[in-house]
Structure formats: C-alpha cells, structure tokens
Design a protein around this motif. Structure first.
Motif, mmCIF file in Angstrom:
data_model
loop_
_atom_site.group_PDB
_atom_site.id
_atom_site.type_symbol
_atom_site.label_atom_id
_atom_site.label_comp_id
_atom_site.label_asym_id
_atom_site.label_seq_id
_atom_site.Cartn_x
_atom_site.Cartn_y
_atom_site.Cartn_z
ATOM 1 N N GLY A 83 -11.411 4.186 9.387
ATOM 2 C CA GLY A 83 -12.570 4.291 10.637
ATOM 3 C C GLY A 83 -12.733 3.740 11.097
ATOM 4 N N GLU A 84 -12.309 2.924 11.256
ATOM 5 C CA GLU A 84 -13.531 1.150 11.561
ATOM 6 C C GLU A 84 -12.380 0.260 13.092
ATOM 7 N N GLY A 85 -13.313 1.654 14.138
ATOM 8 C CA GLY A 85 -12.999 1.207 15.723
ATOM 9 C C GLY A 85 -11.767 1.715 16.005
ATOM 10 N N VAL A 86 -10.962 2.860 14.857
ATOM 11 C CA VAL A 86 -9.871 4.067 14.839
ATOM 12 C C VAL A 86 -10.309 5.154 14.167
ATOM 13 N N ALA A 87 -9.482 5.761 14.598
ATOM 14 C CA ALA A 87 -9.427 7.100 13.750
ATOM 15 C C ALA A 87 -9.120 6.629 12.617
ATOM 16 N N PRO A 88 -9.613 7.604 12.043
ATOM 17 C CA PRO A 88 -9.400 6.946 10.527
ATOM 18 C C PRO A 88 -7.926 8.095 10.612
ATOM 19 N N ASP A 89 -6.742 7.253 9.254
ATOM 20 C CA ASP A 89 -5.206 7.506 9.014
ATOM 21 C C ASP A 89 -5.010 7.172 7.975
ATOM 22 N N ARG A 90 -5.420 7.759 6.920
ATOM 23 C CA ARG A 90 -5.046 6.638 4.865
ATOM 24 C C ARG A 90 -3.347 7.403 5.293
ATOM 25 N N ASN A 91 -3.215 8.309 6.015
ATOM 26 C CA ASN A 91 -1.471 7.402 6.140
ATOM 27 C C ASN A 91 -1.295 6.111 6.509
ATOM 28 N N GLU A 92 -1.634 6.010 7.839
ATOM 29 C CA GLU A 92 -1.446 4.607 8.308
ATOM 30 C C GLU A 92 -1.782 3.334 7.115
ATOM 31 N N ALA A 93 -3.281 3.915 7.112
ATOM 32 C CA ALA A 93 -3.447 3.034 6.448
ATOM 33 C C ALA A 93 -2.683 2.769 4.298
ATOM 34 N N ALA A 94 -2.063 3.713 3.898
ATOM 35 C CA ALA A 94 -1.423 3.688 2.902
ATOM 36 C C ALA A 94 0.448 2.729 3.187
ATOM 37 N N LYS A 95 0.713 2.835 4.611
ATOM 38 C CA LYS A 95 1.711 1.986 5.331
ATOM 39 C C LYS A 95 1.379 0.561 4.684
ATOM 40 N N TRP A 96 0.267 -0.474 5.649
ATOM 41 C CA TRP A 96 0.017 -1.649 5.468
ATOM 42 C C TRP A 96 -0.102 -2.147 3.774
ATOM 43 N N PHE A 97 -1.034 -0.732 3.455
ATOM 44 C CA PHE A 97 -1.794 -1.271 2.077
ATOM 45 C C PHE A 97 0.028 -1.595 1.187
ATOM 46 N N GLY A 98 0.988 -0.306 1.916
ATOM 47 C CA GLY A 98 2.343 -0.129 0.704
ATOM 48 C C GLY A 98 3.097 -1.729 1.133
#
Length: 360
Positions: A83-98
């Motif tokens: 959530g650095e400069g954006v709202a925390p979104d672990r699903n979005e994080a998972a998309k990019w990690f994926g």
C-alpha cells in the motif's frame, strides 16, 4: 508475523516489499532475461522508490512491467502489497508477482507463494503455495526452501515428511538463512528428522541468533540460562533474551522480565521487570499477565492498582493460568466500582482482539 524483503538486482542492490515471512534471496531468471529492457530503464523507477516517491515509481515501472520487465513487475507487486502510494491490494500484488513468477523469477515465486499460503488473495490454496515454493527451492531460493520445510513439518498443503523438512532446512541453513538455522536447531533439539544432538542445536541456534533471529535468541538464552550443552551464563542469557524481547517475542519478554525481577544476569530492577511483563501481557502471554497482576497488587515496580491487578489476573485465567493465591488476596478488595471498571476494560480488550483477528 515475520517479514520478507524481496531483493531485486538490476546491476545495483535494492530491496523492498514487506510480504509475510522470512528473508528471501533473488536469483536472476534466464527465461526472464530476454524480456527485460535493461537495468538502465528501471533506474529512474528504482531511484524514485528509494526516495519514497511511490506514485512516480509506479508510473515509471508500469509500462516496463507491461513489457515483461521482471524487476518492474516485482516493484508493482511490492507497491500494491504494501500500500505504498496506492490502496493496499494483495490481489493486484499477486497479479504482478504472478507475471514475474511465470518467467521463472524465484523471488516472485516466493512472494506469490507467501500470499497463497496465508490465504490473503482470491483463489489461494496451500497446495498452490507448496508448488511455487518447490519451484523456487529447486533453484536455490533459501527462503522458499525454509517455507517448504515448514509445510513438510506440519503437513500443510501436502504430505507431512520430517526427514524432507530436515533436508530442506539443512540446505537453506548452509546458505546462512537464519530461520532455516533456527528450525534445523529445533529438529536437533527434539531428535526429529535428525538424531538428537543438543550441541548441534545450540550451534544452529547461535548461528541464527547472531543474525538477530528472535526465536533462536530465546532458545539460546534458555540453554545459557540452564547450562544445557553450554556453560551456564546468566549475563549472556539475559543479553539473548533482550534481543528476542526487542524482536517482539512474548516468551522472551517474560524471561527477560523474570531476569530483572530476580537480578539474574542483569541488575535487579522491578520497573524494568514490570515493563517487560507488560509487553508480553499485551501480546497475550498468560504467565506474564499473572506476574503483572501480582506486581500491580503489591505495588512493585508500578503504582499499586487493584483494578489493574484484577484485569490482568482475569486475562491470565482466561488463558488457562490459575493463581488461587492471588485471586484470594484480591477478592476482599474488589468493590462494585472496580468490578465495573474491569468489565469495561475487558470489553475493550475483546473488541480490540476481534478487530485484530478480522484484519488478519
């Protein structure tokens, strides 16, 4: 919960991303290399991120990530996870990690597996987490090997196999991974997956403790305190307890409080004892809650406060710690006002505990 630093290498050292769990290592992926625009392209984004200009870092990394740059994908995953400069979104994080994981990047596989293991994203499963950990561990990722070892220890997400867990911990420990060293030490101490060997347990606890691993520092402190496989050394034990206590480990905070209370390895200090009992009590440690209740009842290291004593005693009793002596001593001094005050505090405690569980 411990935290992971996802380290990225673009011809320079850079680290970020608090994903739950222990420290990771990043090995460059041969499959990812052709898709990367190059270290120079990511340099402005890296500089912005280091200076906490997260919005600018996001804007600079996004087009590179969309073109397949693994470092940019990891950065975006980290930004969304934290959530650095954006709202925390672990699903979005998972998309990019994926996306980075699909290119064979071990840090991304590890980060995505951590989100999968702890059910923090849609469609999470321990089975999927285990598979990702295996992929990263097979390519030498020590953090993934350690997590995979824990899954084999508990049978989470697949078969339980202590011998396999020991092998994984051992391979990761040889790289200097502190958590792996600690877990391997526990197996030597218990004689599970390894022949029982307290000398080896102490050696691995020390290796991990010297890196600041809290649980290892605590276990080493216990061995030093009791003279188990090591020369008894209360001063060194207290020092190790301090490291673990400052790392937030409630058992160590309790042990350090007892050290101050009895003057074992440190100068006796009732105020410091109360401080560390309070730290552990706030984390739900029943023994610390009981001892803090005693200090409040006696006015030892703290101002005497019967209501506080009753509150902490009640919480200790809820945690399964009985202290009939203290209960019988407090009862005659309990007034309706004290009862109402404590009930109000208990309601606040329960509410805070419920909010914390929901957040997790």
């Amino acid at each position: 919960m411990r935290h992971l630093l996802v380290a990225l290498s673009l011809g320079m050292a850079s680290a970020w991303a608090t994903i739950p769990e222990a420290a990771a290592q990043n090995a460059p992926s041969p499959r990812a290399a052709p898709a990367k625009p190059g270290a120079a392209a990511m340099a402005p984004a890296m500089a912005a991120y280091r200076e906490q200009r997260y919005g600018e870092a996001w804007l600079l990394a996004l087009p590179l990530a969309e073109k397949g740059d693994v470092a940019a994908q990891l950065m975006l995953g980290s930004i969304y996870n934290n959530g650095e400069g954006v709202a925390p979104d672990r699903n979005e994080a998972a998309k990019w990690f994926g996306m980075a994981a699909d290119q064979g990047d071990t840090s991304a596989q590890y980060a995505l597996a951590m989100l999968m293991e702890y059910g923090r994203i849609d469609g999470a499963s321990p089975e999927a987490a285990r598979k990702l950990f295996e992929q990263a561990a097979d390519r030498g990722h020590a953090g993934a090997a350690t997590e995979l070892g824990m899954m084999y220890t508990t049978g989470h997400g697949g078969p339980r196999d202590i011998d396999m867990a020991a092998s994984l911990f051992e391979s990761a420990a040889k790289t200097g991974h502190a958590d792996a060293q600690y877990y391997l030490g526990t197996l030597f101490a218990a004689g599970r997956g390894k022949p029982q060997n307290l000398d080896e347990a102490a050696r691995h606890f020390r290796l991990a403790a010297d890196q600041g691993q809290p649980e290892a520092s605590y276990q080493l402190g216990l061995m030093l305190q009791d003279g188990v496989s090591l020369s008894k050394n209360p001063v060194e034990a207290a020092r190790r307890f301090t490291v673990a206590a400052e790392g937030g480990l409630p058992e160590a905070q309790t042990a350090l409080a007892f050290a101050y209370l009895g003057g074992e390895g440190v100068e006796r200090n009732d105020t410091m004892a109360a401080k560390w009992f309070t730290e552990a009590a706030m984390r739900g440690e029943p023994l610390a809650q009981d001892r803090l209740a005693r200090l409040y009842f006696l006015g030892q290291g703290v101002a005497r406060d019967v209501a506080a004593a009753l509150l902490w005693l009640t919480l200790a009793e809820r945690g399964g710690y009985e202290d009939e002596t203290l209960r019988n001593s407090i009862e005659p001094e309990i007034t309706p006002e004290i009862t109402a005050q404590v009930e109000e505090q208990l309601a606040k405690w329960d509410s805070a505990a419920g909010d914390g569980a929901a957040a997790n």
